[in-house]
Design a protein around this motif. Structure first.
Motif, short mmCIF file in Angstrom:
data_model
loop_
_atom_site.label_atom_id
_atom_site.label_comp_id
_atom_site.label_asym_id
_atom_site.label_seq_id
_atom_site.Cartn_x
_atom_site.Cartn_y
_atom_site.Cartn_z
N SER A 191 44.40 0.67 51.19
CA SER A 191 45.50 -0.29 51.25
C SER A 191 46.71 0.26 50.49
CB SER A 191 45.07 -1.61 50.64
OG SER A 191 44.98 -1.50 49.23
N LYS A 192 47.84 -0.37 50.74
CA LYS A 192 49.07 -0.02 50.03
C LYS A 192 48.87 -0.17 48.52
CE LYS A 192 53.90 -1.37 49.60
NZ LYS A 192 54.94 -2.29 50.04
N ALA A 193 48.22 -1.27 48.11
CA ALA A 193 47.98 -1.50 46.68
C ALA A 193 47.08 -0.41 46.09
CB ALA A 193 47.35 -2.87 46.46
N GLU A 194 46.06 0.01 46.82
CA GLU A 194 45.18 1.07 46.32
C GLU A 194 45.94 2.38 46.16
OE1 GLU A 194 42.21 0.67 49.36
OE2 GLU A 194 40.80 -0.27 47.97
N LYS A 195 46.85 2.66 47.09
CA LYS A 195 47.66 3.88 46.96
C LYS A 195 48.55 3.79 45.73
CE LYS A 195 47.77 4.90 51.88
NZ LYS A 195 48.59 4.93 53.10
N ILE B 292 47.91 2.10 43.04
CA ILE B 292 47.04 2.24 41.87
C ILE B 292 46.75 3.71 41.62
CG2 ILE B 292 44.74 1.77 40.94
CD1 ILE B 292 44.88 -0.92 42.49
N GLU B 293 46.51 4.47 42.70
CA GLU B 293 46.25 5.90 42.56
C GLU B 293 47.42 6.59 41.85
OE1 GLU B 293 43.64 7.85 43.33
OE2 GLU B 293 42.47 6.17 44.09
N GLU B 294 48.62 6.06 42.05
CA GLU B 294 49.82 6.70 41.53
C GLU B 294 50.37 6.03 40.27
OE1 GLU B 294 52.25 6.51 45.03
OE2 GLU B 294 51.25 8.22 45.93
N LEU B 295 49.60 5.12 39.65
CA LEU B 295 50.07 4.48 38.42
C LEU B 295 50.42 5.55 37.39
CD1 LEU B 295 47.67 1.47 37.75
CD2 LEU B 295 50.11 1.38 38.19
N ASN B 296 51.48 5.31 36.69
CA ASN B 296 51.91 6.21 35.63
C ASN B 296 52.22 5.35 34.41
OD1 ASN B 296 52.57 8.56 34.37
ND2 ASN B 296 54.14 9.16 35.82
N PHE B 297 51.81 5.79 33.26
CA PHE B 297 51.96 5.03 32.03
C PHE B 297 53.10 5.59 31.18
CE2 PHE B 297 48.32 2.18 31.90
CZ PHE B 297 47.62 2.65 33.00
N LEU B 298 53.79 4.69 30.51
CA LEU B 298 54.80 5.06 29.53
C LEU B 298 54.05 5.31 28.23
CD1 LEU B 298 57.76 5.38 28.72
CD2 LEU B 298 57.84 2.92 28.34
N PRO B 299 53.90 6.58 27.82
CA PRO B 299 53.12 6.87 26.62
C PRO B 299 53.82 6.36 25.36
CG PRO B 299 54.09 8.87 27.51
CD PRO B 299 54.46 7.76 28.43
N ASN B 300 53.01 5.91 24.42
CA ASN B 300 53.51 5.43 23.12
C ASN B 300 54.63 4.40 23.28
OD1 ASN B 300 51.72 7.26 21.83
ND2 ASN B 300 53.20 8.87 22.21
N ALA B 301 54.50 3.54 24.25
CA ALA B 301 55.51 2.51 24.49
C ALA B 301 55.57 1.54 23.33
CB ALA B 301 55.20 1.77 25.78
N VAL B 302 54.40 1.18 22.82
CA VAL B 302 54.31 0.28 21.67
C VAL B 302 53.25 0.88 20.75
CG1 VAL B 302 53.84 -2.06 20.88
CG2 VAL B 302 54.87 -1.71 23.13
N VAL C 182 39.01 -3.18 38.77
CA VAL C 182 37.94 -2.18 38.68
C VAL C 182 38.51 -0.79 38.89
CG1 VAL C 182 35.80 -1.36 39.76
CG2 VAL C 182 36.15 -3.82 39.38
N HIS C 183 39.31 -0.65 39.93
CA HIS C 183 39.90 0.65 40.27
C HIS C 183 40.80 1.15 39.14
CE1 HIS C 183 40.64 3.66 43.34
NE2 HIS C 183 41.94 3.60 43.07
N MET C 184 41.60 0.26 38.54
CA MET C 184 42.49 0.65 37.44
C MET C 184 41.71 1.13 36.23
SD MET C 184 45.31 -2.34 37.57
CE MET C 184 46.31 -2.61 39.01
N LYS C 185 40.62 0.46 35.96
CA LYS C 185 39.78 0.86 34.82
C LYS C 185 39.14 2.22 35.09
CE LYS C 185 35.90 -0.35 31.95
NZ LYS C 185 34.77 -1.21 31.68
N GLU C 186 38.58 2.39 36.28
CA GLU C 186 37.87 3.62 36.62
C GLU C 186 38.81 4.81 36.78
OE1 GLU C 186 35.65 2.62 40.12
OE2 GLU C 186 34.15 1.48 38.98
N LYS C 187 39.91 4.64 37.47
CA LYS C 187 40.81 5.75 37.79
C LYS C 187 41.80 6.08 36.69
CE LYS C 187 39.47 6.68 41.99
NZ LYS C 187 38.95 7.97 42.39
#
Length: 191
Positions: free
Chosen positions: A44-48, A50-60, A77-82
């Motif tokens: 799904s679009k949402a799963e794609k 999630i695959e491409e999530l990027n985090f702002l390091p040391n944001a807080v 589940v996918h966010m935790k695992e991936k």
């Protein structure tokens, strides 16, 4: 909560949307990702996304932050695992029934933090009751995020207004000026 220093009297709605767009585009979705799906035709679009999530390091503190819209059970589940997400921060009103997210987070071993916010318009955010409630919750959240190394996902229903206001405020509480926040958000490395 929404002082002139944070929002500024000359900020237009389009300026605020630009900040939110930058947060969403730079902090959460990585368009240069070359991650391949195991089942590309069924993803799904949402799963794609999630695959491409990027985090702002040391944001807080030492905690990283990403932004999204209200996730579904399979997304958690996918966010935790991936991506090793350790905490979900929900900015949802009680009428939006956020407790199912709390329950699912508990089932799969994610921390959950709730900020009961009915919206992000200036009138609502200017009321004394909202200011007291949100300030108290944000101070509590800041303590959690600065005392541990979380990989936190902040969301509201659509991932636009409340998510934008709260992420902006978290970065302000973290000591970043407006320019530093924008620089921090736009400087996220893409893998």
């Amino acid at each position: 909560f929404m002082s002139t220093e944070v929002q500024g009297p000359s900020r237009s709605v389009s300026d605020k949307r630009g900040v939110v767009d930058a947060l969403k585009q730079k902090a959460t979705i990585n368009p240069k990702s070359e991650m391949k799906s195991k089942r590309p035709s069924r993803q799904s679009k949402a799963e794609k996304q999630i695959e491409e999530l990027n985090f702002l390091p040391n944001a807080v503190g030492s905690s990283s932050l990403t932004l999204w819209h209200r996730p579904k059970v399979q997304h958690l589940v996918h966010m935790k695992e991936k991506h090793g997400v350790t905490m979900i921060i929900s900015a949802l009103a009680d009428r939006e029934k956020p407790n199912w997210i709390r329950d699912e987070c508990k089932k799969i071993g994610l921390k959950w933090f709730h900020i009961p916010l009915n919206g992000a318009n200036k009138t609502l955010l200017s009321t004394k009751g909202t200011v007291r409630l949100v300030s108290k919750k944000l101070v509590e959240l800041m303590r959690i995020l600065t005392s541990s190394q979380e990989r936190a996902l902040l969301h509201c229903a659509a991932g636009i207004h409340r998510t934008g206001v709260l992420s902006y405020t978290l970065l302000r509480f973290g000591g970043f000026s407006t320019r530093e926040k924008v620089r921090k958000i736009t400087a996220i490395p893409f893998d």
